[in-house]
Design a protein around this motif. Structure first.
Motif, PDB file in Angstrom:
ATOM      1  N   LEU A  67       0.831  -1.200   0.000  1.00 45.19           N
ATOM      2  CA  LEU A  67       0.000   0.000   0.000  1.00 45.19           C
ATOM      3  C   LEU A  67       0.870   1.256   0.000  1.00 45.19           C
ATOM      4  O   LEU A  67       1.686   1.458   0.887  1.00 45.19           O
ATOM      5  N   ARG A  68       0.676   2.107  -1.019  1.00 43.83           N
ATOM      6  CA  ARG A  68       1.509   3.300  -1.187  1.00 43.83           C
ATOM      7  C   ARG A  68       0.782   4.606  -0.894  1.00 43.83           C
ATOM      8  O   ARG A  68       1.425   5.645  -0.767  1.00 43.83           O
ATOM      9  N   GLY A  69      -0.538   4.590  -0.816  1.00 41.99           N
ATOM     10  CA  GLY A  69      -1.243   5.826  -0.508  1.00 41.99           C
ATOM     11  C   GLY A  69      -2.693   5.764  -0.914  1.00 41.99           C
ATOM     12  O   GLY A  69      -3.128   4.859  -1.631  1.00 41.99           O
ATOM     13  N   VAL A  70      -3.462   6.754  -0.430  1.00 35.26           N
ATOM     14  CA  VAL A  70      -4.878   6.861  -0.768  1.00 35.26           C
ATOM     15  C   VAL A  70      -5.128   8.245  -1.368  1.00 35.26           C
ATOM     16  O   VAL A  70      -4.673   9.266  -0.833  1.00 35.26           O
ATOM     17  N   PHE A  71      -5.805   8.268  -2.520  1.00 38.83           N
ATOM     18  CA  PHE A  71      -6.140   9.502  -3.223  1.00 38.83           C
ATOM     19  C   PHE A  71      -7.612   9.824  -2.982  1.00 38.83           C
ATOM     20  O   PHE A  71      -8.477   8.977  -3.216  1.00 38.83           O
ATOM     21  N   ILE A  72      -7.892  11.034  -2.525  1.00 38.31           N
ATOM     22  CA  ILE A  72      -9.245  11.429  -2.150  1.00 38.31           C
ATOM     23  C   ILE A  72      -9.867  12.267  -3.269  1.00 38.31           C
ATOM     24  O   ILE A  72      -9.266  13.220  -3.757  1.00 38.31           O
ATOM     25  N   THR A  73     -11.103  11.903  -3.661  1.00 34.29           N
ATOM     26  CA  THR A  73     -11.801  12.668  -4.699  1.00 34.29           C
ATOM     27  C   THR A  73     -12.548  13.868  -4.127  1.00 34.29           C
ATOM     28  O   THR A  73     -12.596  14.926  -4.744  1.00 34.29           O
ATOM     29  N   HIS A  74     -13.163  13.698  -2.935  1.00 35.12           N
ATOM     30  CA  HIS A  74     -13.880  14.807  -2.296  1.00 35.12           C
ATOM     31  C   HIS A  74     -14.223  14.407  -0.862  1.00 35.12           C
ATOM     32  O   HIS A  74     -13.966  13.268  -0.449  1.00 35.12           O
ATOM     33  N   GLY A  75     -14.792  15.351  -0.112  1.00 30.89           N
ATOM     34  CA  GLY A  75     -14.903  15.192   1.320  1.00 30.89           C
ATOM     35  C   GLY A  75     -16.208  14.666   1.879  1.00 30.89           C
ATOM     36  O   GLY A  75     -16.436  14.771   3.091  1.00 30.89           O
ATOM     37  N   HIS A  76     -17.087  14.091   1.064  1.00 34.96           N
ATOM     38  CA  HIS A  76     -18.324  13.528   1.603  1.00 34.96           C
ATOM     39  C   HIS A  76     -18.050  12.224   2.344  1.00 34.96           C
ATOM     40  O   HIS A  76     -17.149  11.463   1.983  1.00 34.96           O
ATOM     41  N   MET A  85      -9.674   5.476  10.190  1.00 34.17           N
ATOM     42  CA  MET A  85      -9.330   4.122  10.590  1.00 34.17           C
ATOM     43  C   MET A  85      -8.229   3.543   9.703  1.00 34.17           C
ATOM     44  O   MET A  85      -7.275   2.920  10.192  1.00 34.17           O
ATOM     45  N   LEU A  86      -8.347   3.746   8.388  1.00 38.87           N
ATOM     46  CA  LEU A  86      -7.335   3.217   7.469  1.00 38.87           C
ATOM     47  C   LEU A  86      -5.967   3.827   7.734  1.00 38.87           C
ATOM     48  O   LEU A  86      -4.956   3.112   7.799  1.00 38.87           O
ATOM     49  N   THR A  87      -5.915   5.148   7.911  1.00 36.14           N
ATOM     50  CA  THR A  87      -4.623   5.795   8.130  1.00 36.14           C
ATOM     51  C   THR A  87      -4.048   5.458   9.508  1.00 36.14           C
ATOM     52  O   THR A  87      -2.837   5.365   9.670  1.00 36.14           O
ATOM     53  N   ALA A  88      -4.905   5.264  10.492  1.00 35.74           N
ATOM     54  CA  ALA A  88      -4.409   4.871  11.817  1.00 35.74           C
ATOM     55  C   ALA A  88      -3.798   3.482  11.783  1.00 35.74           C
ATOM     56  O   ALA A  88      -2.806   3.201  12.466  1.00 35.74           O
ATOM     57  N   LYS A  89      -4.371   2.593  10.977  1.00 36.14           N
ATOM     58  CA  LYS A  89      -3.878   1.209  10.900  1.00 36.14           C
ATOM     59  C   LYS A  89      -2.637   1.094  10.025  1.00 36.14           C
ATOM     60  O   LYS A  89      -1.770   0.258  10.287  1.00 36.14           O
ATOM     61  N   THR A  90      -2.550   1.907   8.955  1.00 33.24           N
ATOM     62  CA  THR A  90      -1.482   1.710   7.971  1.00 33.24           C
ATOM     63  C   THR A  90      -0.465   2.848   7.918  1.00 33.24           C
ATOM     64  O   THR A  90       0.664   2.634   7.483  1.00 33.24           O
ATOM     65  N   GLY A  91      -0.868   4.066   8.319  1.00 30.45           N
ATOM     66  CA  GLY A  91       0.027   5.208   8.204  1.00 30.45           C
ATOM     67  C   GLY A  91       0.311   5.613   6.767  1.00 30.45           C
ATOM     68  O   GLY A  91       1.274   6.343   6.500  1.00 30.45           O
ATOM     69  N   ASP A 106      -8.514  19.527   9.373  1.00 27.84           N
ATOM     70  CA  ASP A 106      -9.172  20.346  10.388  1.00 27.84           C
ATOM     71  C   ASP A 106     -10.270  19.589  11.126  1.00 27.84           C
ATOM     72  O   ASP A 106     -10.552  19.880  12.294  1.00 27.84           O
ATOM     73  N   SER A 107     -10.892  18.627  10.457  1.00 25.50           N
ATOM     74  CA  SER A 107     -11.968  17.855  11.088  1.00 25.50           C
ATOM     75  C   SER A 107     -11.483  16.506  11.622  1.00 25.50           C
ATOM     76  O   SER A 107     -12.296  15.638  11.953  1.00 25.50           O
ATOM     77  N   ASP A 108     -10.160  16.334  11.708  1.00 24.20           N
ATOM     78  CA  ASP A 108      -9.552  15.139  12.318  1.00 24.20           C
ATOM     79  C   ASP A 108      -9.974  13.850  11.606  1.00 24.20           C
ATOM     80  O   ASP A 108     -10.244  12.841  12.241  1.00 24.20           O
ATOM     81  N   LYS A 109      -9.979  13.874  10.280  1.00 27.63           N
ATOM     82  CA  LYS A 109     -10.340  12.697   9.496  1.00 27.63           C
ATOM     83  C   LYS A 109      -9.125  11.884   9.052  1.00 27.63           C
ATOM     84  O   LYS A 109      -9.276  10.821   8.439  1.00 27.63           O
ATOM     85  N   ILE A 110      -7.915  12.404   9.336  1.00 25.30           N
ATOM     86  CA  ILE A 110      -6.684  11.725   8.937  1.00 25.30           C
ATOM     87  C   ILE A 110      -5.820  11.515  10.169  1.00 25.30           C
ATOM     88  O   ILE A 110      -5.605  12.440  10.956  1.00 25.30           O
ATOM     89  N   SER A 111      -5.299  10.312  10.342  1.00 24.85           N
ATOM     90  CA  SER A 111      -4.435  10.026  11.486  1.00 24.85           C
ATOM     91  C   SER A 111      -3.124  10.811  11.380  1.00 24.85           C
ATOM     92  O   SER A 111      -2.589  10.994  10.277  1.00 24.85           O
ATOM     93  N   PRO A 112      -2.574  11.262  12.519  1.00 20.21           N
ATOM     94  CA  PRO A 112      -1.269  11.934  12.505  1.00 20.21           C
ATOM     95  C   PRO A 112      -0.145  11.039  11.981  1.00 20.21           C
ATOM     96  O   PRO A 112       0.927  11.546  11.624  1.00 20.21           O
ATOM     97  N   LYS A 113      -0.379   9.740  11.928  1.00 18.38           N
ATOM     98  CA  LYS A 113       0.627   8.819  11.392  1.00 18.38           C
ATOM     99  C   LYS A 113       0.880   9.038   9.908  1.00 18.38           C
ATOM    100  O   LYS A 113       1.939   8.675   9.389  1.00 18.38           O
ATOM    101  N   SER A 114      -0.091   9.617   9.209  1.00 12.03           N
ATOM    102  CA  SER A 114      -0.030   9.702   7.755  1.00 12.03           C
ATOM    103  C   SER A 114       0.498  11.055   7.273  1.00 12.03           C
ATOM    104  O   SER A 114       0.158  12.105   7.815  1.00 12.03           O
ATOM    105  N   HIS A 115       1.297  10.994   6.216  1.00  7.40           N
ATOM    106  CA  HIS A 115       1.795  12.189   5.542  1.00  7.40           C
ATOM    107  C   HIS A 115       0.728  12.667   4.570  1.00  7.40           C
ATOM    108  O   HIS A 115       0.126  11.861   3.852  1.00  7.40           O
ATOM    109  N   VAL A 116       0.477  13.967   4.538  1.00  6.69           N
ATOM    110  CA  VAL A 116      -0.540  14.555   3.668  1.00  6.69           C
ATOM    111  C   VAL A 116       0.157  15.251   2.503  1.00  6.69           C
ATOM    112  O   VAL A 116       1.051  16.076   2.711  1.00  6.69           O
ATOM    113  N   VAL A 117      -0.261  14.904   1.277  1.00  7.13           N
ATOM    114  CA  VAL A 117       0.397  15.423   0.076  1.00  7.13           C
ATOM    115  C   VAL A 117      -0.612  16.217  -0.756  1.00  7.13           C
ATOM    116  O   VAL A 117      -1.589  15.655  -1.256  1.00  7.13           O
ATOM    117  N   GLU A 118      -0.364  17.497  -0.897  1.00  7.13           N
ATOM    118  CA  GLU A 118      -1.250  18.361  -1.668  1.00  7.13           C
ATOM    119  C   GLU A 118      -0.939  18.237  -3.163  1.00  7.13           C
ATOM    120  O   GLU A 118       0.222  18.352  -3.581  1.00  7.13           O
TER     121      GLU A 118
END
Length: 204
Positions: A67-76, A85-91, A106-118
């Motif tokens: 697993l190399r990353g998750v790409f998000i299409t939108h925030g619904h 849960m996924l980012t907390a388990k896998t980072g 801002d809404s705490d939907k991503i675990s601090p374990k994960s790197h965020v890439v804009e």
């Protein structure tokens, strides 16, 4: 499972097919996997005491080293509700458009374990694939789809909650050997004589 050269689109073992919610698609390329979205579902009437339903992570647990990353299409929530849960388990790293990622952080939907890439308008290279976002029409901030070009010169695209076909969407899907579309309109994809997909939209 659909295959284009070395690329494998693995949808049914994860979630979001033939159901409302739990939108999540795994794209496997060689020894690497990227995920598009990680949503939650909503319980049926007979699921007493259950508030939310998450995707089946069994496939990802069995292939966690790929697993190399998750790409998000939108925030619904049906596209990002299982992300914490996924980012907390896998980072795993989380990729997305600037405003969408800011909303998720801002809404705490991503675990601090994960790197965020804009993501920008340019391609991003990851595990033998060039992935580029394109804007899609939807009632949320910076909704996008993804066009993927593999190093064996195959193209595919994923776009979700597609309300209608815009010129930008049409352009992004042109030349793709495989297109995964989820949307509120009846959309058809037909391959023409030259192998070029024709995209058409219908009513709800």
């Amino acid at each position: 499972v659909d295959r284009i050269g070395k690329l494998i689109l693995v949808d049914r073992p994860v979630g979001g097919i033939d159901e409302i919610g739990k939108n999540m698609t795994a794209i496997e390329y060689g020894d690497d996997i990227v995920i598009i979205d990680c949503g939650l579902g909503f319980p049926d009437d007979d699921m007493l005491g259950v508030d939310l339903v998450i995707p089946d992570f069994a496939y990802l647990r069995a292939n966690a080293d790929k697993l190399r990353g998750v790409f998000i299409t939108h925030g619904h929530s049906d596209h990002i509700g299982g992300l914490k849960m996924l980012t907390a388990k896998t980072g795993c790293a989380v990729y997305g458009q600037k405003k969408t990622l800011r909303q998720l952080v801002d809404s705490d939907k991503i675990s601090p374990k994960s790197h965020v890439v804009e993501l920008t308008d340019n391609n991003i290279s990851i595990c033998g694939m060039e992935i580029k976002p394109f804007n899609t029409p939807h009632d949320t901030i910076q909704s996008c789809g993804y066009r993927i070009h593999t190093d064996d010169d195959k193209y595919c695209a994923v776009c979700t909650d597609l309300g209608h076909i815009t010129p930008e969407v049409d352009n992004a899907l042109t030349g793709c050997r495989l297109v995964l579309i989820e949307g509120a309109v009846l959309t058809t994809v037909a391959v023409g004589a030259e192998g070029e997909p024709h995209i058409g939209g219908g009513g709800e």
